[in-house]
Design a protein around this motif. Structure first.
Motif, PDB file in Angstrom:
ATOM      1  N   SER B  48       0.787  -1.145   0.057  1.00  0.00           N
ATOM      2  CA  SER B  48       0.104   0.033   0.083  1.00  0.00           C
ATOM      3  C   SER B  48       0.634   1.300  -0.036  1.00  0.00           C
ATOM      4  O   SER B  48       0.647   2.295  -0.738  1.00  0.00           O
ATOM      5  N   ASP B 168      -5.804  -0.593  -4.731  1.00  0.00           N
ATOM      6  CA  ASP B 168      -5.126  -1.470  -3.683  1.00  0.00           C
ATOM      7  C   ASP B 168      -6.150  -2.155  -2.955  1.00  0.00           C
ATOM      8  O   ASP B 168      -6.932  -1.925  -2.268  1.00  0.00           O
ATOM      9  N   GLU B 169      -5.919  -3.588  -3.130  1.00  0.00           N
ATOM     10  CA  GLU B 169      -6.821  -4.561  -2.623  1.00  0.00           C
ATOM     11  C   GLU B 169      -8.163  -4.176  -2.628  1.00  0.00           C
ATOM     12  O   GLU B 169      -9.029  -4.217  -1.755  1.00  0.00           O
TER      13      GLU B 169
HETATM   14 MG   LIG Z   1      -2.187  -2.744   2.209  1.00  0.00          MG
END
Ligand SMILES: [Mg+2]
Ligand SMILES: Nc1ncnc2c1ncn2[C@@H]1O[C@H](COP(=O)(O)OP(=O)(O)O)[C@@H](O)[C@H]1O
Lengths: 482, 249
Positions: B48, B168-169
């Protein structure tokens, strides 16, 4: 957004500037002397049944002004406020049953004396106290800054009593009547007049430690005013007007008349409302003005300071935190006195009590508002700002379109709470003599001595407007949350 | 396009510290136009943080990042302009709850004067059709499911016509039955040639869509290669261990 902020700041400074400007502009016009008087010092200064201020001081200064052809404006603000206002150059002179003392001569220039009075002690009608000796271990009520208080303090050690000081004569009398204190000290004519008009006390000592009442100006200021006062006083004494004025308040006839009026008065709750409705209404209006103007200015200031706390700029965070710390930390009473009395001493510019009051409330309530505004903004999820910035929105636009709309919802209950606090806090401004609801109540009580009933009326009035304000705010809240 | 111009993202020796904690320890990565890069790796490895450095939601401590020719490590670069070209999709969607779905998508183009209101609205509605949520235009985010919210978030990012999309995910916070819809949208985007960097735990998606898979651990890129190399013949023991864990789970 940044532009909008700048506009806000400009607007604020313009409003303040305009307020100050109108004030200093009025100074430039033909010289009108502002003279402070007491409000609860019958027979020298008090409010007559018709709501007009009257008394020996008032009649005398008016007659002298007429004889000497000078323009005066009387400001019935209470002894303390009047004396401090003259010291701060906020007013030109004070006539308030003020005794000449060496200590006061350091700060003031006095006119020729216009009345001689000695100090007496008063106790309840059934009291066993007959002389100072009986005061040992007892409690004595005094009025702040008076000659009576000074005299009592000078003999305090010798006779071994403790003291409490009050701002208003009426509170001092009541403290004795209710039995909290055993005795009160007061100038003879004042005490005698009060007793004739229904105060339930008796005088037990001979007038002592007499002093001369005189008109006062700040040391070194307004010498021409002093000269004219002295000249006018001489004229009045010569042509008999002086004696007439004294007789009007302290002569035998006057006493009978006053007693008769006092008896005729309807002192029921409803009767008091009817007699005083115009004074109460104008006090209420003044309270509402102060509240509304202060709420608007405090909200603007609070939002600016609140934003300054959260923007990514160290100097802004620091400035805002410091200002919030100072104005939140200072008791409102101290802030009011500091602005009204202290600031003119520093800058040499007078400000009216009303404007001083608005500034006081704006700074204090603005500081509290800033704290919950920044809190509300910080309570918005951090991801909101990140998402907005990731789209390319500049900080200001992101704040305005995304963060603030969410933050405001969080802040609304605090805003409502703050509005109510502001309304209540206006009552503190009575210390600088603003004739708002609380001060109006004090003055009415000084005249009719119906403390319990008048405070009941005043309290009900506050509750009613606070209820209305709460309803209004809740309606706005529902609208915003829809 | 020359070779240099063909690179959308060039990261050189990127270091990021939080206080004394070094989170990124000198990363190098180049992403070409139209390339889809999937980043995998254990939680806390700095994925991240890496993505957030690319649009400067985090300030890099050291190193150089060039996006579409703009050196964003240079403080004089206008980040707002660069960000317009980089769409970002977050794990927790971060839709604006005070605005409707349509307003969420239109906000940036209108505020930044990319298009006048009518044009922006038309485009926004078209994007909502693409992500399968045309009928939700006037709903508020609070009334959507997680999968729907994430698809709106993708539409919102696309409304600025970005050249690069960062994810991000994007499916980690979703119920399993919602994951497919979001991945379908992302696959479609990849097919259209969008340059994408996707941090994900969806190994199936990575195998199918990625041009390149990057494995990160402890603030380092441990290994990178095409999906076959990484998933079928991982060389680094850390990669092997990680894949054993996630694939057997
Ligand atoms: Mg992360
Ligand atoms: N704002 C921050 N302040 C301090 N430490 C952080 C911050 N953000 C992330 N970290 C730390 O950086 C490391 C990497 O985090 P992250 O990039 O979120 O990893 P990943 O996304 O791979 O799970 C973690 O140890 C995390 O605790």
């Amino acid at each position: 957004m940044r532009k909008k902020l700048i506009w806000f700041a400009l607007l604020c400074s313009t409003v303040f500037g305009a307020l100050l400007a109108t004030n200093s502009a009025s100074q430039a016009a033909e010289k009108t002397y502002t003279i402070g008087t007491d409000i609860t010092y019958a027979p020298f200064d008090f409010q007559g049944a018709n709501g007009q201020y009257t008394g020996i001081d008032i009649d005398l200064i008016k007659a002298i002004a007429k004889a000497e052809n000078i323009k005066i404006q009387l400001k019935p603000v209470g002894f303390n406020a009047a004396v401090q206002a003259v010291e701060a150059n906020q007013m030109d002179g004070v006539i308030a049953g003020m005794t000449i003392t060496n200590e006061r001569k350091q700060q003031f220039d006095f006119s020729d004396p216009y009345y001689y009075a000695g100090e007496v002690m008063a106790v309840t009608k059934d009291s066993k106290i007959k002389s100072f000796k009986d005061l040992r271990g007892k409690h004595v009520a005094l009025k702040v800054g008076t000659q009576g208080a000074a005299y009592a303090k000078s003999i305090q050690k010798k006779y071994g009593f403790t003291i409490t000081e009050f701002d208003q004569s009426n509170d001092m009398y009541n403290d004795v009547v209710t039995g909290n204190s055993a005795a009160a000290f007061e100038d003879y004519p004042v005490m005698a007049y009060g007793i004739q008009n229904g105060i339930d006390l008796k005088i037990v000592t001979k007038p002592a430690a007499g002093g001369n009442y005189a008109f006062a100006v700040k040391k070194g200021e307004n010498p021409e005013l002093l000269t004219k006062f002295n000249k006018g006083l001489k004229t009045l004494k010569k042509n008999g007007q002086y004696d007439k004025i004294i007789a009007k308040y302290l002569g035998k006839d006057s006493v009978a008349k006053a007693t008769a009026t006092a008896k005729k008065q309807d002192n029921s709750l409803w009767g008091l409302v009817k007699q005083n409705h115009s004074a109460l209404l104008s006090g209420l209006l003044q309270t509402l003005y102060l509240t509304v103007i202060s709420i608007i200015l405090a909200t603007i200031l609070g939002v600016i300071f609140g934003l300054m706390q959260v923007v990514p700029a160290k100097w802004a965070n620091w400035t805002s935190s410091t200002l919030i710390y100072i104005f939140r930390g200072m008791p409102l009473l101290v802030l009011a006195l500091f602005i009204y009395i202290g600031v003119p001493n520093l800058t040499g510019n007078k400000i009216s009590a009303f404007i001083a009051g608005i500034i006081t409330l704006t700074l204090n309530e603005g500081a509290y508002t800033a704290a919950f505004v920044s809190g509300g903004i910080r309570a918005v999820d951090r991801g909101q700002m990140e998402a907005a910035r990731s789209l390319g929105l500049p900080y200001g636009k992101a704040m305005w379109r995304v963060i603030l709309p969410q933050g405001v919802k969080i802040m609304i209950p605090s805003f409502i709470n703050q509005f109510i606090i502001t309304l209540k806090d206006t009552s503190i401004l009575s210390v600088i003599g603003i004739l708002e609801l609380t001060q109006t109540g004090k003055i009415i009580i000084a005249r009719n001595l119906q403390g319990f009933k008048v405070w009941t009326i005043v309290a009900i009035m506050y509750i009613v407007i606070i209820t209305l304000l709460t309803w209004l705010s809740k309606a706005v809240e529902r609208r915003i949350n829809k | 396009m020359s070779a240099a111009e063909n690179n959308r993202v060039i990261v050189t020796d990127l270091v990021k510290n939080y206080g004394s904690n070094e989170v990124l320890k000198g990363l190098n990565l180049t992403v070409k136009n139209n390339e889809v890069v999937c980043m995998i790796g254990p939680s806390g490895s700095g994925k991240s943080t890496f993505l957030r450095c690319l649009n400067k939601l985090e300030d890099p401590t050291k190193g150089k990042i060039v996006i579409d020719g703009y050196d964003i490590s240079d403080s004089k670069t206008n980040m707002n302009k660069v960000r317009e070209g980089i769409g970002m999709v977050f794990q927790h969607f971060n839709l604006f709850p005070n605005l409707t779905v349509l307003e969420n998508v239109m906000l940036a183009p209108v505020e930044l004067k990319k298009a006048d209101k009518a044009v922006a609205e038309k485009e926004a509605r078209a994007l909502l059709v693409d992500v399968g949520l045309a009928e939700k235009a006037d709903a508020y985010p609070a009334s959507l499911s997680g999968g729907q919210e994430q698809r709106v978030a993708i539409a919102r990012a696309l409304a600025m016509h970005p050249d690069i999309m960062l994810f991000d995910e994007p499916t980690s916070a979703l119920d399993p039955e919602m994951v497919g819809d979001v991945l379908d949208v992302m696959k479609k985007l990849a097919k259209q040639g969008m340059t994408m960097i996707v941090v994900t735990h969806e190994m199936g998606f990575a195998k199918e869509v990625a041009d390149r898979v990057v494995f990160m651990a402890d603030g380092h890129i441990m290994e990178e290669g095409n999906p076959q190399q990484i998933f079928d013949h991982p060389e680094n023991p850390r990669t092997q261990e990680f894949l054993r864990k996630v694939l057997n789970a």
